[in-house]
Design a protein around this motif. Structure first.
Motif, PDB file in Angstrom:
ATOM      1  N   ARG A 235       0.832  -1.201   0.000  1.00  0.00           N
ATOM      2  CA  ARG A 235       0.000   0.000   0.000  1.00  0.00           C
ATOM      3  C   ARG A 235       0.873   1.261   0.000  1.00  0.00           C
ATOM      4  NH1 ARG A 235      -3.121   2.430   4.167  1.00  0.00           N
ATOM      5  NH2 ARG A 235      -2.480   0.824   5.656  1.00  0.00           N
ATOM      6  N   VAL A 236       1.931   1.265   0.804  1.00  0.00           N
ATOM      7  CA  VAL A 236       2.855   2.396   0.849  1.00  0.00           C
ATOM      8  C   VAL A 236       3.509   2.587  -0.520  1.00  0.00           C
ATOM      9  CG1 VAL A 236       5.034   3.221   1.831  1.00  0.00           C
ATOM     10  CG2 VAL A 236       3.283   2.268   3.336  1.00  0.00           C
ATOM     11  N   GLN A 237       3.969   1.506  -1.129  1.00  0.00           N
ATOM     12  CA  GLN A 237       4.583   1.553  -2.464  1.00  0.00           C
ATOM     13  C   GLN A 237       3.615   2.183  -3.468  1.00  0.00           C
ATOM     14  OE1 GLN A 237       7.708  -0.027  -3.325  1.00  0.00           O
ATOM     15  NE2 GLN A 237       7.565   0.487  -5.479  1.00  0.00           N
ATOM     16  N   PHE A 238       2.373   1.713  -3.472  1.00  0.00           N
ATOM     17  CA  PHE A 238       1.360   2.225  -4.390  1.00  0.00           C
ATOM     18  C   PHE A 238       1.121   3.717  -4.167  1.00  0.00           C
ATOM     19  CE2 PHE A 238      -3.025   3.212  -5.494  1.00  0.00           C
ATOM     20  CZ  PHE A 238      -3.093   2.759  -6.798  1.00  0.00           C
ATOM     21  N   ASP A 239       1.000   4.121  -2.905  1.00  0.00           N
ATOM     22  CA  ASP A 239       0.719   5.525  -2.595  1.00  0.00           C
ATOM     23  C   ASP A 239       1.877   6.438  -2.975  1.00  0.00           C
ATOM     24  OD1 ASP A 239      -1.828   4.933  -1.723  1.00  0.00           O
ATOM     25  OD2 ASP A 239      -1.289   4.901   0.402  1.00  0.00           O
ATOM     26  N   LEU A 240       3.109   6.010  -2.736  1.00  0.00           N
ATOM     27  CA  LEU A 240       4.254   6.839  -3.109  1.00  0.00           C
ATOM     28  C   LEU A 240       4.368   6.967  -4.629  1.00  0.00           C
ATOM     29  CD1 LEU A 240       6.923   5.721  -0.493  1.00  0.00           C
ATOM     30  CD2 LEU A 240       5.622   7.867  -0.554  1.00  0.00           C
ATOM     31  N   GLU A 241       4.090   5.896  -5.344  1.00  0.00           N
ATOM     32  CA  GLU A 241       4.077   5.980  -6.804  1.00  0.00           C
ATOM     33  C   GLU A 241       2.944   6.887  -7.272  1.00  0.00           C
ATOM     34  OE1 GLU A 241       4.050   2.066  -8.533  1.00  0.00           O
ATOM     35  OE2 GLU A 241       5.981   1.550  -7.631  1.00  0.00           O
ATOM     36  N   SER A 242       1.787   6.824  -6.599  1.00  0.00           N
ATOM     37  CA  SER A 242       0.658   7.692  -6.945  1.00  0.00           C
ATOM     38  C   SER A 242       0.999   9.158  -6.733  1.00  0.00           C
ATOM     39  CB  SER A 242      -0.575   7.332  -6.099  1.00  0.00           C
ATOM     40  OG  SER A 242      -1.001   6.026  -6.383  1.00  0.00           O
ATOM     41  N   ALA A 243       1.873   9.431  -5.770  1.00  0.00           N
ATOM     42  CA  ALA A 243       2.311  10.804  -5.490  1.00  0.00           C
ATOM     43  C   ALA A 243       3.334  11.290  -6.518  1.00  0.00           C
ATOM     44  CB  ALA A 243       2.903  10.889  -4.089  1.00  0.00           C
TER      45      ALA A 243
ATOM     46  N   VAL B 254      12.556  14.916   4.383  1.00  0.00           N
ATOM     47  CA  VAL B 254      11.416  15.705   4.870  1.00  0.00           C
ATOM     48  C   VAL B 254      10.217  15.529   3.937  1.00  0.00           C
ATOM     49  CG1 VAL B 254      10.582  18.050   5.299  1.00  0.00           C
ATOM     50  CG2 VAL B 254      12.850  17.364   6.100  1.00  0.00           C
ATOM     51  N   ALA B 255      10.451  15.587   2.636  1.00  0.00           N
ATOM     52  CA  ALA B 255       9.358  15.421   1.666  1.00  0.00           C
ATOM     53  C   ALA B 255       8.713  14.049   1.790  1.00  0.00           C
ATOM     54  CB  ALA B 255       9.876  15.640   0.245  1.00  0.00           C
ATOM     55  N   LEU B 256       9.526  13.031   1.921  1.00  0.00           N
ATOM     56  CA  LEU B 256       9.006  11.672   2.043  1.00  0.00           C
ATOM     57  C   LEU B 256       8.123  11.547   3.288  1.00  0.00           C
ATOM     58  CD1 LEU B 256       9.224   8.986   0.553  1.00  0.00           C
ATOM     59  CD2 LEU B 256      11.195   8.446   1.968  1.00  0.00           C
ATOM     60  N   GLY B 257       8.579  12.076   4.416  1.00  0.00           N
ATOM     61  CA  GLY B 257       7.775  12.037   5.638  1.00  0.00           C
ATOM     62  C   GLY B 257       6.471  12.800   5.494  1.00  0.00           C
ATOM     63  N   SER B 258       6.522  13.947   4.833  1.00  0.00           N
ATOM     64  CA  SER B 258       5.318  14.750   4.625  1.00  0.00           C
ATOM     65  C   SER B 258       4.313  14.031   3.736  1.00  0.00           C
ATOM     66  CB  SER B 258       5.685  16.102   3.999  1.00  0.00           C
ATOM     67  OG  SER B 258       6.515  16.831   4.862  1.00  0.00           O
ATOM     68  N   ILE B 259       4.804  13.409   2.674  1.00  0.00           N
ATOM     69  CA  ILE B 259       3.919  12.680   1.763  1.00  0.00           C
ATOM     70  C   ILE B 259       3.301  11.481   2.473  1.00  0.00           C
ATOM     71  CG2 ILE B 259       3.877  11.265  -0.336  1.00  0.00           C
ATOM     72  CD1 ILE B 259       6.041  13.255  -1.437  1.00  0.00           C
ATOM     73  N   LEU B 260       4.103  10.741   3.212  1.00  0.00           N
ATOM     74  CA  LEU B 260       3.560   9.592   3.960  1.00  0.00           C
ATOM     75  C   LEU B 260       2.471  10.039   4.931  1.00  0.00           C
ATOM     76  CD1 LEU B 260       6.895   7.704   4.621  1.00  0.00           C
ATOM     77  CD2 LEU B 260       4.985   6.842   3.249  1.00  0.00           C
ATOM     78  N   ALA B 261       2.711  11.125   5.649  1.00  0.00           N
ATOM     79  CA  ALA B 261       1.710  11.635   6.600  1.00  0.00           C
ATOM     80  C   ALA B 261       0.443  12.078   5.868  1.00  0.00           C
ATOM     81  CB  ALA B 261       2.300  12.784   7.411  1.00  0.00           C
ATOM     82  N   ALA B 262       0.596  12.719   4.708  1.00  0.00           N
ATOM     83  CA  ALA B 262      -0.564  13.174   3.940  1.00  0.00           C
ATOM     84  C   ALA B 262      -1.422  12.008   3.462  1.00  0.00           C
ATOM     85  CB  ALA B 262      -0.107  14.008   2.740  1.00  0.00           C
ATOM     86  N   PHE B 263      -0.796  10.844   3.244  1.00  0.00           N
ATOM     87  CA  PHE B 263      -1.529   9.662   2.821  1.00  0.00           C
ATOM     88  C   PHE B 263      -2.070   8.865   4.011  1.00  0.00           C
ATOM     89  CE2 PHE B 263       0.067  10.580  -1.325  1.00  0.00           C
ATOM     90  CZ  PHE B 263      -0.774   9.939  -2.208  1.00  0.00           C
ATOM     91  N   GLY B 264      -1.906   9.387   5.229  1.00  0.00           N
ATOM     92  CA  GLY B 264      -2.517   8.772   6.398  1.00  0.00           C
ATOM     93  C   GLY B 264      -1.639   7.798   7.161  1.00  0.00           C
ATOM     94  N   TYR B 265      -0.347   7.778   6.882  1.00  0.00           N
ATOM     95  CA  TYR B 265       0.565   6.893   7.612  1.00  0.00           C
ATOM     96  C   TYR B 265       1.195   7.644   8.782  1.00  0.00           C
ATOM     97  CZ  TYR B 265       0.120   4.193   3.340  1.00  0.00           C
ATOM     98  OH  TYR B 265      -0.383   3.494   2.269  1.00  0.00           O
ATOM     99  N   CYS B 266       1.788   6.890   9.690  1.00  0.00           N
ATOM    100  CA  CYS B 266       2.539   7.460  10.802  1.00  0.00           C
ATOM    101  C   CYS B 266       4.026   7.188  10.558  1.00  0.00           C
ATOM    102  CB  CYS B 266       2.118   6.820  12.126  1.00  0.00           C
ATOM    103  SG  CYS B 266       0.469   7.231  12.643  1.00  0.00           S
TER     104      CYS B 266
END
Length: 116
Positions: free
Chosen positions: A13-21, A85-97
């Motif tokens: 799911r994380v892989q999919f969301d980061l690619e979607s970003a 920093v960008a990676l952490g921000s994107i992960l948080a925006a997609f609802g991850y911790c």
């Protein structure tokens, strides 16, 4: 990660969301940079890697102490820090911790509401 979700499912799911970003995954057999999602000790990790050119130039700069490669080191450190920093921000925006690891760059990722 919710109680029903395995680390493998969360990693997918994380892989999919980061690619979607719009981020590009790092290819294991290539020199290009990008993100990597992997499982270690049943935890999902996310890292960012620069291109091999920048990695190599930064490593070369450590050998030469004459200041010739000061710009290369600055570019490497700025890129690594900014992408972290960008990676952490994107992960948080997609609802991850995203939680910083104890060393280097990268995150341990859990689903919202399930801290490690």
């Amino acid at each position: 990660m919710n109680a029903c979700e395995s680390p493998e499912q969360l990693a997918d799911r994380v892989q999919f969301d980061l690619e979607s970003a719009g981020l590009t995954p790092k290819q294991l057999d290539g020199e290009a940079g990008g993100f990597a999602v992997y499982i270690d000790e049943q935890q999902v990790h996310v890292d960012w890697f620069t291109h091999h050119r920048l990695d190599s130039a930064d490593l070369d700069s450590l050998v030469l102490s004459d200041g010739l490669f000061t710009d290369v080191t600055r570019r490497y450190q700025t890129t690594a820090t900014t992408m972290h920093v960008a990676l952490g921000s994107i992960l948080a925006a997609f609802g991850y911790c995203p939680q910083r690891r104890g060393f280097g760059f990268g995150y341990i990722v859990t689903s919202e509401g399930t801290p490690t």
